[in-house]
Design a protein around this motif. Sequence first.
Motif, mmCIF file in Angstrom:
data_model
loop_
_atom_site.group_PDB
_atom_site.id
_atom_site.type_symbol
_atom_site.label_atom_id
_atom_site.label_comp_id
_atom_site.label_asym_id
_atom_site.label_seq_id
_atom_site.Cartn_x
_atom_site.Cartn_y
_atom_site.Cartn_z
ATOM 1 N N THR A 49 0.384 33.863 22.693
ATOM 2 C CA THR A 49 1.484 34.786 21.933
ATOM 3 C C THR A 49 1.479 34.331 20.602
ATOM 4 N N LEU A 50 1.650 35.044 19.526
ATOM 5 C CA LEU A 50 1.698 34.541 18.024
ATOM 6 C C LEU A 50 3.004 35.028 17.864
ATOM 7 N N LEU A 51 3.781 34.325 16.985
ATOM 8 C CA LEU A 51 5.157 34.447 16.549
ATOM 9 C C LEU A 51 5.310 34.173 15.215
ATOM 10 N N PHE A 52 5.887 34.782 14.276
ATOM 11 C CA PHE A 52 6.443 34.523 13.028
ATOM 12 C C PHE A 52 7.851 34.637 12.641
ATOM 13 N N LYS A 53 8.470 33.300 12.169
ATOM 14 C CA LYS A 53 9.669 33.359 11.936
ATOM 15 C C LYS A 53 10.017 33.781 10.578
ATOM 16 N N ASP A 54 10.659 34.965 10.445
ATOM 17 C CA ASP A 54 10.654 35.576 9.357
ATOM 18 C C ASP A 54 11.720 35.178 8.243
ATOM 19 N N GLU A 55 11.313 34.171 7.562
ATOM 20 C CA GLU A 55 12.300 33.519 6.287
ATOM 21 C C GLU A 55 12.324 34.326 5.068
ATOM 22 N N SER A 56 11.743 35.384 4.934
ATOM 23 C CA SER A 56 11.928 36.556 3.936
ATOM 24 C C SER A 56 13.497 37.105 4.211
ATOM 25 N N ALA A 57 14.144 36.998 5.492
ATOM 26 C CA ALA A 57 15.406 37.459 5.891
ATOM 27 C C ALA A 57 16.482 36.596 4.943
ATOM 28 N N HIS A 58 16.460 35.710 4.394
ATOM 29 C CA HIS A 58 17.362 34.733 3.569
ATOM 30 C C HIS A 58 17.642 35.788 2.493
ATOM 31 N N PRO A 59 19.112 35.457 1.872
ATOM 32 C CA PRO A 59 19.558 36.018 0.917
ATOM 33 C C PRO A 59 18.866 36.134 -0.337
ATOM 34 N N THR A 60 17.979 35.062 -0.524
ATOM 35 C CA THR A 60 17.315 35.094 -1.803
ATOM 36 C C THR A 60 15.612 35.688 -1.349
ATOM 37 N N GLY A 61 15.395 35.870 0.026
ATOM 38 C CA GLY A 61 13.844 36.420 0.227
ATOM 39 C C GLY A 61 12.782 35.371 0.392
ATOM 40 N N SER A 62 13.182 34.188 0.384
ATOM 41 C CA SER A 62 11.861 33.326 0.774
ATOM 42 C C SER A 62 12.555 31.884 1.551
ATOM 43 N N LEU A 63 11.484 31.311 2.138
ATOM 44 C CA LEU A 63 11.645 30.196 2.765
ATOM 45 C C LEU A 63 12.186 29.058 1.827
ATOM 46 N N LYS A 64 11.764 29.041 0.623
ATOM 47 C CA LYS A 64 12.572 28.166 -0.351
ATOM 48 C C LYS A 64 14.150 28.177 -0.302
ATOM 49 N N HIS A 65 14.856 29.193 0.168
ATOM 50 C CA HIS A 65 16.157 29.419 0.178
ATOM 51 C C HIS A 65 16.740 28.135 0.885
ATOM 52 N N ARG A 66 16.056 27.627 2.211
ATOM 53 C CA ARG A 66 16.557 26.527 2.953
ATOM 54 C C ARG A 66 16.288 25.448 2.326
ATOM 55 N N ALA A 67 15.185 24.850 1.543
ATOM 56 C CA ALA A 67 15.119 23.703 0.650
ATOM 57 C C ALA A 67 15.933 23.771 -0.668
ATOM 58 N N ARG A 171 16.383 17.091 12.301
ATOM 59 C CA ARG A 171 16.582 16.797 13.911
ATOM 60 C C ARG A 171 17.083 17.818 14.411
ATOM 61 N N GLY A 172 17.758 19.011 13.703
ATOM 62 C CA GLY A 172 18.157 20.062 14.653
ATOM 63 C C GLY A 172 18.933 21.126 13.794
ATOM 64 N N ASP A 173 19.577 20.998 12.440
ATOM 65 C CA ASP A 173 20.670 21.860 12.351
ATOM 66 C C ASP A 173 19.824 22.933 11.046
ATOM 67 N N ASP A 174 18.605 22.967 10.945
ATOM 68 C CA ASP A 174 17.920 23.676 9.881
ATOM 69 C C ASP A 174 16.739 24.379 10.512
ATOM 70 N N LEU A 175 15.669 24.489 9.829
ATOM 71 C CA LEU A 175 14.462 25.519 10.211
ATOM 72 C C LEU A 175 13.807 24.979 11.563
ATOM 73 N N ALA A 176 13.495 23.634 11.565
ATOM 74 C CA ALA A 176 12.799 23.122 12.910
ATOM 75 C C ALA A 176 13.845 23.317 13.755
ATOM 76 N N GLY A 177 14.983 23.094 14.073
ATOM 77 C CA GLY A 177 15.974 23.344 15.197
ATOM 78 C C GLY A 177 16.288 24.731 15.442
ATOM 79 N N GLU A 178 16.172 25.796 14.478
ATOM 80 C CA GLU A 178 16.167 27.085 14.785
ATOM 81 C C GLU A 178 14.922 27.472 15.614
ATOM 82 N N LEU A 179 13.931 27.202 14.655
ATOM 83 C CA LEU A 179 12.381 27.605 15.501
ATOM 84 C C LEU A 179 12.450 27.341 17.043
ATOM 85 N N PHE A 180 12.646 25.798 17.072
ATOM 86 C CA PHE A 180 12.270 25.569 18.561
ATOM 87 C C PHE A 180 13.452 25.840 19.667
#
Length: 364
Positions: A49-67, A171-180
């Motif tokens: 199975t291939l899955l994609f976590k859609d970081e474009s869903a952030h308010p500013t539209g990109s993975l850079k929102h988290r950083a 540890r768990g409260d951002d991208l890695a925690g969400e993804l897993f």
Amino acid sequence: MGGVADDDPTRKDSRRWAAEAIRRLTAEREAAGPTPLLRFPLPGDRGVTLLFKDESAHPTGSLKHRAARALFRHAIATGRLTEGATVIEATGGNAAVAQAHFARLLGLPYIAVMPGEESAARAEPVRALGGECRFVTPPLAIYEEARRLAADTGGCYLDQFTWAERALDWRGDDLAGELFAQAAGPPAWVVAGAGTGATAASLGRHIRYHGLETRLAVVDPENSAYYQGWLTGAHDYATGMPSRIEGIGRPRMEPGFLPSLVDLMLPVPDAAAVAGARAVRAATGRAVGGSTGANLWGALHLVARMREQGTGGTVVSLVCDAGDRQARTWHDDGWVAGRGLDPAPWGAVIDRFLATGESDAPGG
């Protein structure tokens, strides 16, 4: 005994502002909620199975929102960013938009020092959020200019290439925690690119911290130092050439890229990244950028390898960004041709694999 009294009003005001700023950043994250995990269609049912976590869903539209959020939180918590200070960063893309968003949230001035000649298209999204853009040539002079501005204004140079890897939670409260948490059991592979290296580092650390069997693959575009630096063990490896794939690839090994956490590096031709972006759009309707295209190319390489080996499991990667700007660039034939890229042969490889499951070694 000397020193500053515990009831010093200036110190109390500073801590009060910091607490309120952190509260706003936390509330923003909680209001947004997790980004979705999407299934990418593969031919047949062979146990992969291939899955994609859609970081474009952030308010500013990109993975850079988290950083960006993590950088602001870290800078406030360590006392580098204080009330009223001008926030300054050396960056030219999605990071500037995300940082301008958070500067506005906290009522702080923001300046993005961007490489190259002035570009209204690049500056407009930042200015729309109340930020300022300054363009600098030669491109590598942006870092020194950002430091100078911070010194002259008494501001805070966020310096994402130094601090993002330390700031982004693993540890768990951002991208890695969400993804897993969203994946149905630990995936066999997680695929990511590396710009600052912070995202890959957070994923790799999470895997090791929780004792998971998941392996981490990092895709790397042309001109980037990361693949050769990882392969040779040369932590000072440099190419001196900028990546053409926005958001990933660097001309030098950045301090936030941690080779020891990476199980596999996959070099990706730039034209293959473009073809991958177009394949993601065809499958999902999202006009993604080249970094997501590189992720797809690397993910399909691993899917093909797992099928050849007869092993099942899940591969997870990231939609890094999507939107009108990508539609006008990576998905525009004239724009792509103007950069000397021909995605057609690579697109044919992807199309054949997605239609039949037959592989001409995607990622090879």
